[in-house]
Design a protein around this motif. Structure first.
Motif, PDB file in Angstrom:
ATOM      1  N   LYS A  59      -8.824   3.346   9.266  1.00 53.82           N
ATOM      2  CA  LYS A  59      -9.431   2.582  10.356  1.00 53.82           C
ATOM      3  C   LYS A  59     -10.942   2.498  10.199  1.00 53.82           C
ATOM      4  O   LYS A  59     -11.527   1.433  10.388  1.00 53.82           O
ATOM      5  N   GLN A 110      -3.998   3.429   4.608  1.00 56.08           N
ATOM      6  CA  GLN A 110      -4.075   2.934   5.981  1.00 56.08           C
ATOM      7  C   GLN A 110      -5.229   3.653   6.686  1.00 56.08           C
ATOM      8  O   GLN A 110      -5.051   4.707   7.279  1.00 56.08           O
ATOM      9  N   LEU A 128      -7.550  -0.248  -0.067  1.00 55.64           N
ATOM     10  CA  LEU A 128      -7.259  -0.292   1.357  1.00 55.64           C
ATOM     11  C   LEU A 128      -6.121  -1.263   1.647  1.00 55.64           C
ATOM     12  O   LEU A 128      -5.989  -2.300   0.996  1.00 55.64           O
ATOM     13  N   ALA A 129      -5.308  -0.922   2.651  1.00 57.80           N
ATOM     14  CA  ALA A 129      -4.148  -1.747   2.991  1.00 57.80           C
ATOM     15  C   ALA A 129      -4.384  -2.636   4.196  1.00 57.80           C
ATOM     16  O   ALA A 129      -3.543  -3.482   4.510  1.00 57.80           O
ATOM     17  N   ASN A 130      -5.502  -2.467   4.876  1.00 58.37           N
ATOM     18  CA  ASN A 130      -5.717  -3.205   6.116  1.00 58.37           C
ATOM     19  C   ASN A 130      -7.217  -3.396   6.346  1.00 58.37           C
ATOM     20  O   ASN A 130      -8.057  -2.840   5.639  1.00 58.37           O
ATOM     21  N   ARG A 131      -7.540  -4.166   7.343  1.00 52.57           N
ATOM     22  CA  ARG A 131      -8.922  -4.386   7.747  1.00 52.57           C
ATOM     23  C   ARG A 131      -9.495  -3.091   8.328  1.00 52.57           C
ATOM     24  O   ARG A 131      -8.817  -2.414   9.107  1.00 52.57           O
ATOM     25  N   VAL A 132     -10.721  -2.750   7.959  1.00 54.65           N
ATOM     26  CA  VAL A 132     -11.331  -1.507   8.416  1.00 54.65           C
ATOM     27  C   VAL A 132     -12.710  -1.782   9.010  1.00 54.65           C
ATOM     28  O   VAL A 132     -13.295  -2.851   8.807  1.00 54.65           O
ATOM     29  N   ASP A 152     -13.293 -10.265   5.973  1.00 52.84           N
ATOM     30  CA  ASP A 152     -12.189  -9.406   6.379  1.00 52.84           C
ATOM     31  C   ASP A 152     -12.629  -7.952   6.500  1.00 52.84           C
ATOM     32  O   ASP A 152     -12.032  -7.046   5.909  1.00 52.84           O
ATOM     33  N   ASN A 172      -3.217   1.461  -1.188  1.00 47.39           N
ATOM     34  CA  ASN A 172      -2.643   1.036   0.095  1.00 47.39           C
ATOM     35  C   ASN A 172      -2.920   2.059   1.195  1.00 47.39           C
ATOM     36  O   ASN A 172      -2.028   2.426   1.973  1.00 47.39           O
ATOM     37  N   ASP A 208     -12.643   8.200   4.321  1.00 54.51           N
ATOM     38  CA  ASP A 208     -11.893   7.848   5.523  1.00 54.51           C
ATOM     39  C   ASP A 208     -12.320   8.805   6.634  1.00 54.51           C
ATOM     40  O   ASP A 208     -12.109  10.016   6.528  1.00 54.51           O
TER      41      ASP A 208
END
Length: 294
Positions: free
Chosen positions: A61, A59, A129-133, A154, A57, A99
Motif C-alpha cells: 500500500k 501487494q 508491485l502488483a497494485n497501485r501504491v 498509476d 507481485n 514496504d
C-alpha cells in the motif's frame, strides 16, 4: 572438491549478516580469508537470484524509497590519486524501496546517484508491485523523472523535503547533520494521503544497513575494496533480512508479513540456495566451426 561443513558455513554467513568483518570471521571460524570471500560471493549470487525470482507481485500500500552512501576502494575525492586504479572506485549509493507495512525490502540497486540509476531503480520497483501504491521519497530531483517514467499516472506520489538550519559546529561530531527545522510534503502525482507521506521507516532501514554491514562503518578500513563484493554482501544481507529475521513488532519475517513467504527461513536455508545452484545441470558449451575465408 573440498567443501566446508554445513555448521561452519552457517556460522560464517551468520556472522557476516550481523556486521562482523571478513577477517574477524576468518579468525573465529579458523578458515582462510579467501574462503570467506568465496562463500560470500556464492551466497550473494544465490540470494540475488532468489530475490529477483521471488519478490514479485507484491501487494503493498505504501512504499518508501531512499539512498544510503558508502564508498569502494577510496572516497571520490581520492580516486584520481589512487596508485592502483580499481573499477567502480569512489562513492557508491544503495537505493532501497521499503514496504512501510511489512517492512520488506522490495527492491535495491547499487550504483551512482544520478538520473540513470534512479530510472533503472524505479523501473525495477514498478515491475515488482502488483497494485497501485502510495510512494514517498526525499527531495532528490532524479526521482521526479524516474517515478513518472516507471509508473506514469498509476501512482500516488509525494516528496518529503526536510528543511535544515545552519551547519553544526565541530563539537557535535564529524557526521552530525544540521538541525532539521521543518519539513515540506509536496504532492507530485495522484492523490497521496498526506498523513502517510513519510520516509521514517526507510531511513530507519538505512541505520539497519549501516549497523549490519561492516562495509558501511565509517572511519575504519572495513570499506569494500571491490564493487562486486559490495553488491554480494548487500544481496546476502537483504535476503537474510527479508526471509530469515523476525521483525520484533510484526513477530514474523518481513517476507511473511508481505505474503511472499509462508515460513520463516534461516541461514541454513541460504546455504541450501548455494548448493542448489551448484547442483543445477549446466549445458555443455557449443562450438561453431566457421568456414575458412576464401
Amino acid at each position: 572438491m573440498n567443501k566446508l561443513p554445513l555448521t561452519t558455513r552457517v556460522q560464517i554467513l551468520s556472522m557476516l549478516v550481523e556486521g562482523a568483518s571478513m577477517r574477524s570471521v576468518a579468525r573465529v571460524a579458523d578458515v582462510s580469508f579467501n574462503t570467506i570471500a568465496k562463500l560470500m560471493i556464492e551466497a550473494g549470487e544465490a540470494c540475488a537470484a532468489y530475490h529477483d525470482e521471488t519478490v514479485r507481485n507484491v501487494q503493498a500500500k505504501r512504499v518508501q524509497c531512499d539512498e544510503i552512501w558508502a564508498f569502494v576502494a577510496a572516497k571520490q575525492k581520492n580516486v584520481p590519486n589512487m596508485k592502483t586504479p580499481v573499477d567502480g572506485a569512489g562513492d557508491v549509493w544503495t537505493w532501497t524501496a521499503l514496504d512501510a507495512d511489512s517492512k520488506m525490502i522490495i527492491s535495491y540497486l547499487v550504483g551512482g546517484r544520478d538520473s540513470e540509476y534512479a530510472l533503472a531503480f524505479m523501473d525495477d520497483v514498478a515491475a515488482r508491485l502488483a497494485n497501485r501504491v502510495q510512494m514517498t521519497t526525499d527531495g532528490h530531483r532524479a526521482y521526479l523523472e524516474a517515478v513518472e517514467g516507471a509508473f506514469g499516472a498509476d501512482v500516488d506520489y509525494a516528496q518529503l523535503i526536510k528543511i535544515y538550519g545552519a551547519s553544526p559546529d565541530s563539537a557535535k561530531g564529524r557526521y552530525s547533520p544540521a538541525d532539521c527545522t521543518g519539513i515540506k510534503k509536496n504532492r507530485i502525482e495522484g492523490d497521496p494521503d498526506i498523513a502517510h507521506v513519510s520516509t521514517s521507516y526507510v531511513e530507519r532501514m538505512n541505520l539497519n544497513i549501516r549497523m549490519g554491514n561492516r562495509r558501511f562503518t565509517r572511519l575504519t578500513n572495513a570499506f569494500s575494496k571491490k564493487i562486486d563484493n559490495h553488491l554480494h554482501m548487500l544481496s546476502l544481507y537483504f535476503c537474510h533480512y527479508n526471509f530469515c529475521r523476525v521483525h520484533k513488532t510484526l513477530r514474523m519475517s518481513p517476507a511473511m508479513a508481505a505474503g511472499v513467504s509462508e515460513t520463516l527461513r534461516d541461514v541454513e536455508w541460504i546455504v541450501s540456495l548455494i548448493d542448489a545452484r551448484e547442483a543445477a545441470p549446466k549445458r555443455p558449451a557449443t562450438y561453431r566451426k566457421t568456414a575458412p575465408a576464401l
